[in-house]
Design a protein around this motif. Structure first.
Motif, PDB file in Angstrom:
ATOM      1  N   ALA A 129      10.728  -4.791  10.159  1.00 51.56           N
ATOM      2  CA  ALA A 129      11.008  -6.203  10.408  1.00 51.56           C
ATOM      3  C   ALA A 129      10.135  -7.052   9.489  1.00 51.56           C
ATOM      4  O   ALA A 129       8.998  -6.673   9.164  1.00 51.56           O
ATOM      5  N   LEU A 130      10.671  -8.192   9.071  1.00 49.41           N
ATOM      6  CA  LEU A 130       9.936  -9.137   8.232  1.00 49.41           C
ATOM      7  C   LEU A 130       9.749 -10.429   9.006  1.00 49.41           C
ATOM      8  O   LEU A 130      10.721 -11.012   9.494  1.00 49.41           O
ATOM      9  N   LEU A 131       8.499 -10.877   9.108  1.00 52.06           N
ATOM     10  CA  LEU A 131       8.160 -12.098   9.825  1.00 52.06           C
ATOM     11  C   LEU A 131       7.635 -13.140   8.844  1.00 52.06           C
ATOM     12  O   LEU A 131       7.287 -12.827   7.710  1.00 52.06           O
ATOM     13  N   LYS A 132       7.540 -14.382   9.331  1.00 52.71           N
ATOM     14  CA  LYS A 132       7.018 -15.479   8.495  1.00 52.71           C
ATOM     15  C   LYS A 132       6.172 -16.393   9.358  1.00 52.71           C
ATOM     16  O   LYS A 132       6.568 -16.765  10.471  1.00 52.71           O
ATOM     17  N   VAL A 133       4.974 -16.719   8.849  1.00 53.58           N
ATOM     18  CA  VAL A 133       4.116 -17.690   9.518  1.00 53.58           C
ATOM     19  C   VAL A 133       3.864 -18.853   8.566  1.00 53.58           C
ATOM     20  O   VAL A 133       3.957 -18.701   7.348  1.00 53.58           O
ATOM     21  N   ALA A 134       3.539 -20.000   9.136  1.00 57.27           N
ATOM     22  CA  ALA A 134       3.181 -21.178   8.337  1.00 57.27           C
ATOM     23  C   ALA A 134       1.682 -21.367   8.418  1.00 57.27           C
ATOM     24  O   ALA A 134       1.112 -21.569   9.500  1.00 57.27           O
ATOM     25  N   SER A 135       1.023 -21.272   7.261  1.00 55.64           N
ATOM     26  CA  SER A 135      -0.429 -21.381   7.217  1.00 55.64           C
ATOM     27  C   SER A 135      -0.833 -22.495   6.256  1.00 55.64           C
ATOM     28  O   SER A 135      -0.261 -22.635   5.166  1.00 55.64           O
ATOM     29  N   ASP A 136      -1.839 -23.279   6.644  1.00 55.94           N
ATOM     30  CA  ASP A 136      -2.326 -24.346   5.779  1.00 55.94           C
ATOM     31  C   ASP A 136      -3.014 -23.777   4.537  1.00 55.94           C
ATOM     32  O   ASP A 136      -2.926 -24.353   3.451  1.00 55.94           O
ATOM     33  N   ALA A 137      -3.689 -22.660   4.711  1.00 53.50           N
ATOM     34  CA  ALA A 137      -4.395 -22.029   3.591  1.00 53.50           C
ATOM     35  C   ALA A 137      -3.639 -20.781   3.154  1.00 53.50           C
ATOM     36  O   ALA A 137      -2.966 -20.135   3.957  1.00 53.50           O
ATOM     37  N   PRO A 138      -3.718 -20.416   1.858  1.00 49.07           N
ATOM     38  CA  PRO A 138      -3.051 -19.193   1.386  1.00 49.07           C
ATOM     39  C   PRO A 138      -3.597 -17.970   2.119  1.00 49.07           C
ATOM     40  O   PRO A 138      -4.800 -17.866   2.376  1.00 49.07           O
ATOM     41  N   LEU A 139      -2.703 -17.057   2.462  1.00 44.08           N
ATOM     42  CA  LEU A 139      -3.110 -15.813   3.117  1.00 44.08           C
ATOM     43  C   LEU A 139      -3.478 -14.774   2.063  1.00 44.08           C
ATOM     44  O   LEU A 139      -3.189 -14.931   0.878  1.00 44.08           O
ATOM     45  N   GLN A 140      -4.137 -13.722   2.523  1.00 35.33           N
ATOM     46  CA  GLN A 140      -4.578 -12.664   1.611  1.00 35.33           C
ATOM     47  C   GLN A 140      -3.625 -11.478   1.723  1.00 35.33           C
ATOM     48  O   GLN A 140      -3.693 -10.720   2.679  1.00 35.33           O
ATOM     49  N   PRO A 141      -2.739 -11.289   0.749  1.00 32.37           N
ATOM     50  CA  PRO A 141      -1.770 -10.196   0.839  1.00 32.37           C
ATOM     51  C   PRO A 141      -2.349  -8.881   0.326  1.00 32.37           C
ATOM     52  O   PRO A 141      -3.364  -8.855  -0.375  1.00 32.37           O
ATOM     53  N   VAL A 142      -1.685  -7.786   0.705  1.00 32.14           N
ATOM     54  CA  VAL A 142      -1.996  -6.474   0.142  1.00 32.14           C
ATOM     55  C   VAL A 142      -0.764  -5.982  -0.614  1.00 32.14           C
ATOM     56  O   VAL A 142       0.370  -6.277  -0.228  1.00 32.14           O
ATOM     57  N   PRO A 143      -0.962  -5.232  -1.692  1.00 39.18           N
ATOM     58  CA  PRO A 143       0.174  -4.768  -2.490  1.00 39.18           C
ATOM     59  C   PRO A 143       0.754  -3.468  -1.956  1.00 39.18           C
ATOM     60  O   PRO A 143       0.059  -2.688  -1.290  1.00 39.18           O
ATOM     61  N   PHE A 144       2.025  -3.247  -2.239  1.00 39.55           N
ATOM     62  CA  PHE A 144       2.628  -1.953  -1.974  1.00 39.55           C
ATOM     63  C   PHE A 144       2.237  -0.991  -3.088  1.00 39.55           C
ATOM     64  O   PHE A 144       2.165  -1.363  -4.265  1.00 39.55           O
ATOM     65  N   GLY A 145       1.994   0.261  -2.714  1.00 39.32           N
ATOM     66  CA  GLY A 145       1.761   1.307  -3.695  1.00 39.32           C
ATOM     67  C   GLY A 145       3.009   2.153  -3.847  1.00 39.32           C
ATOM     68  O   GLY A 145       4.000   1.982  -3.129  1.00 39.32           O
ATOM     69  N   ASN A 146       2.985   3.084  -4.784  1.00 42.49           N
ATOM     70  CA  ASN A 146       4.104   4.006  -5.007  1.00 42.49           C
ATOM     71  C   ASN A 146       3.933   5.215  -4.098  1.00 42.49           C
ATOM     72  O   ASN A 146       3.113   6.096  -4.366  1.00 42.49           O
ATOM     73  N   SER A 147       4.700   5.252  -3.021  1.00 37.58           N
ATOM     74  CA  SER A 147       4.550   6.341  -2.045  1.00 37.58           C
ATOM     75  C   SER A 147       4.921   7.695  -2.630  1.00 37.58           C
ATOM     76  O   SER A 147       4.465   8.729  -2.129  1.00 37.58           O
ATOM     77  N   ASP A 148       5.720   7.713  -3.696  1.00 38.58           N
ATOM     78  CA  ASP A 148       6.071   8.991  -4.317  1.00 38.58           C
ATOM     79  C   ASP A 148       4.849   9.649  -4.957  1.00 38.58           C
ATOM     80  O   ASP A 148       4.850  10.859  -5.210  1.00 38.58           O
ATOM     81  N   GLU A 149       3.818   8.862  -5.229  1.00 38.00           N
ATOM     82  CA  GLU A 149       2.604   9.408  -5.835  1.00 38.00           C
ATOM     83  C   GLU A 149       1.590   9.877  -4.794  1.00 38.00           C
ATOM     84  O   GLU A 149       0.549  10.436  -5.162  1.00 38.00           O
ATOM     85  N   ALA A 150       1.885   9.647  -3.516  1.00 37.41           N
ATOM     86  CA  ALA A 150       0.983  10.109  -2.450  1.00 37.41           C
ATOM     87  C   ALA A 150       1.168  11.615  -2.275  1.00 37.41           C
ATOM     88  O   ALA A 150       2.221  12.072  -1.850  1.00 37.41           O
ATOM     89  N   ALA A 151       0.148  12.373  -2.612  1.00 41.64           N
ATOM     90  CA  ALA A 151       0.250  13.834  -2.589  1.00 41.64           C
ATOM     91  C   ALA A 151      -0.334  14.391  -1.297  1.00 41.64           C
ATOM     92  O   ALA A 151      -1.245  13.797  -0.693  1.00 41.64           O
ATOM     93  N   VAL A 152       0.185  15.508  -0.866  1.00 42.24           N
ATOM     94  CA  VAL A 152      -0.354  16.185   0.312  1.00 42.24           C
ATOM     95  C   VAL A 152      -1.824  16.510   0.054  1.00 42.24           C
ATOM     96  O   VAL A 152      -2.177  17.104  -0.972  1.00 42.24           O
ATOM     97  N   GLY A 153      -2.684  16.078   0.963  1.00 43.87           N
ATOM     98  CA  GLY A 153      -4.117  16.268   0.812  1.00 43.87           C
ATOM     99  C   GLY A 153      -4.857  15.017   0.397  1.00 43.87           C
ATOM    100  O   GLY A 153      -6.090  14.959   0.481  1.00 43.87           O
TER     101      GLY A 153
END
Length: 464
Positions: A129-153
């Protein structure tokens, strides 16, 4: 004099055990949120317990409810979950099941701020699900990584709101990749990082602070973490989020074929070099028929990528843009045939199919599927089975004695409320979940049944 032997130490990778996870936790803490949902729940089912008509307790309970009308009033129910910020202007990702049916959604940030959220869009297929909030100040986002590069271990870290305890961090490794549970588009990362109720919708980070998964489910006999958790891979999530952000809904490509996996004996009988690809069993009216695909073809390549099995084909088609014309290769009578297909939209095709199936099932109240005879619940059935007035599902009216369903304990009087972890209210819903499971290459379908109010899961094999 004894000689000295050279001792060679094993190589240590850059992903060795970190001395501490504190810097990473501090880096991402302002981007992870706690989610509280509020829903108005009817108490009608609790107003009068299910007791035999004429029982001496009948008058007692009726008098009690009349003296205490507030006992039957609607109550507000709350649920907890997690999420994470993906943009400075307020977009937040979580699980669909965290916010499904909610009247109010409240977002709590690590710094103590609280904001109300609105739903931008949801995708039950991937539970995103995607939500939206209204904030007076910019929020601090995190980036998506490439899950195909996540190796077992590889080391990973989860952050969220487990059991309502607030912002908590747990760490572990990637235990397995490409896990499938019950969904058509499943691509889960399995991890032993502790995930509990309330972690749903929260992020699974790699050591670079990138989101490689959305914590969604756990495998547990007791409801708590036993080190088997599942996070929907970020490459799947990012594609869904992009569509929800742009359209407010998903728009998946649709090929329009019925398919099955190529087994070793099928490959041998068709003179295929390996058991790979998706065998076309039927081609109804749609994009595939218009492109010249025929029953008996084996789709070996789609849009320039090899097709390993039915599951990989379904995912590749779903990820392709609606309306695009893409190349595909089929194996037919010993030769490779190059074709082009213009993709339709899966959601529209499913809506049409559901409408047709609904019309068909209305002609016959009782339908036999997977060895059981079922029909939609009626008010009379709900009363006989002691069910709430708003209970949805299918009543089992008969079970073939020689069926797998009978061997697994399904009996007349049981009520099927979910199939493939999605609620069902009609035979068309059940048949749709069966078809989706087959298209995804599943060999069985998980059903949730209730008997005298007690739920249990049963996995039934899908008939050919």
């Amino acid at each position: 004099m004894l000689g000295t032997a050279a001792i060679v130490a094993p190589a240590v990778s850059a992903n060795a055990t970190p001395e501490t996870f504190a810097p990473l936790a501090e880096q991402i803490s302002n981007s992870v949120v706690n989610i509280t949902t509020s829903t108005m729940v009817s108490r009608e089912a609790m107003q009068m317990p299910q007791i035999p008509e004429g029982s001496p307790f009948e008058d007692f309970f009726r008098d009690f409810m009349e003296r205490n009308p507030e006992q039957g009033a609607p109550r507000r129910s709350q649920a907890l979950g997690s999420g994470f910020v993906i943009s400075e202007d307020g977009y937040i990702v979580t699980n669909n099941h965290v916010i499904e049916g909610a009247d109010e959604i409240q977002i709590d940030f690590y710094n103590g701020d609280t904001l109300d959220a609105e739903i931008v869009g949801t995708d039950p297929q991937t539970d995103i699900a995607l939500l939206k909030v209204a904030s007076d100040a910019p929020l601090q986002p995190v980036p998506f990584g490439n899950s195909d590069e996540a190796a077992v271990g590889d080391w990973v870290m989860a952050m969220g709101n487990p059991l309502g305890q607030g912002f908590s961090v747990s760490a572990g490794i990637v235990s397995a990749r490409n896990r499938a549970l019950t969904g058509t588009y499943d691509d889960y990362i399995q991890t032993d990082a502790a995930i509990n109720r309330g972690n749903s919708g929260g992020p699974l980070f790699n050591m670079d602070g990138e989101v490689v998964g959305v914590n969604t489910a756990i495998l547990s006999p007791n409801g708590g973490s036993i080190g088997i958790g599942f996070a929907m891979s970020s490459n799947v999530v990012q594609n869904v989020v992009d569509q929800l952000r742009e359209f407010g809904e998903t728009r998946r490509g649709w090929l329009g074929v019925h398919i099955q996996d190529v087994t070793e004996d099928i490959a041998e009988s068709m003179a295929l070099e390996e058991a790979a690809g998706a065998l076309v069993t039927d081609v109804p009216a749609g994009p595939a028929e218009a492109a010249g695909i025929e029953a008996g073809d084996v789709i070996t390549s789609f849009n320039g990528a090899e097709v390993e099995d039915t599951r990989s084909l379904v995912r590749r088609v779903g990820d392709a843009p609606v309306g695009d014309t893409v190349p595909l290769t089929v194996y037919r009578n010993g030769d490779e045939v190059e074709l082009e297909v213009t993709l339709g939209r899966r959601e529209e095709a499913e809506a049409v199919r559901a409408a047709v199936q609904s019309d068909e099932t209305q002609e016959s109240e009782e339908t036999s599927v997977l060895g059981v005879s079922v029909q939609p619940l009626t008010d009379e059935m709900r009363e006989q089975l002691g069910l709430p007035a708003d209970q949805q599902g299918l009543a089992v009216t008969d079970v073939a004695s020689d069926s797998e369903a009978y061997e697994k304990g399904i009996r007349a009087g049981d009520v099927i409320t979910e199939a493939g972890q999605e609620q069902i209210a009609s035979v068309a819903d059940l048949e749709e979940r069966i078809e989706a499971a087959r298209e995804a290459g599943r060999r069985s379908l998980l059903l949730l049944l209730r008997r005298e109010g007690e739920p249990r899961f049963v996995a039934l094999p899908l008939e050919d």
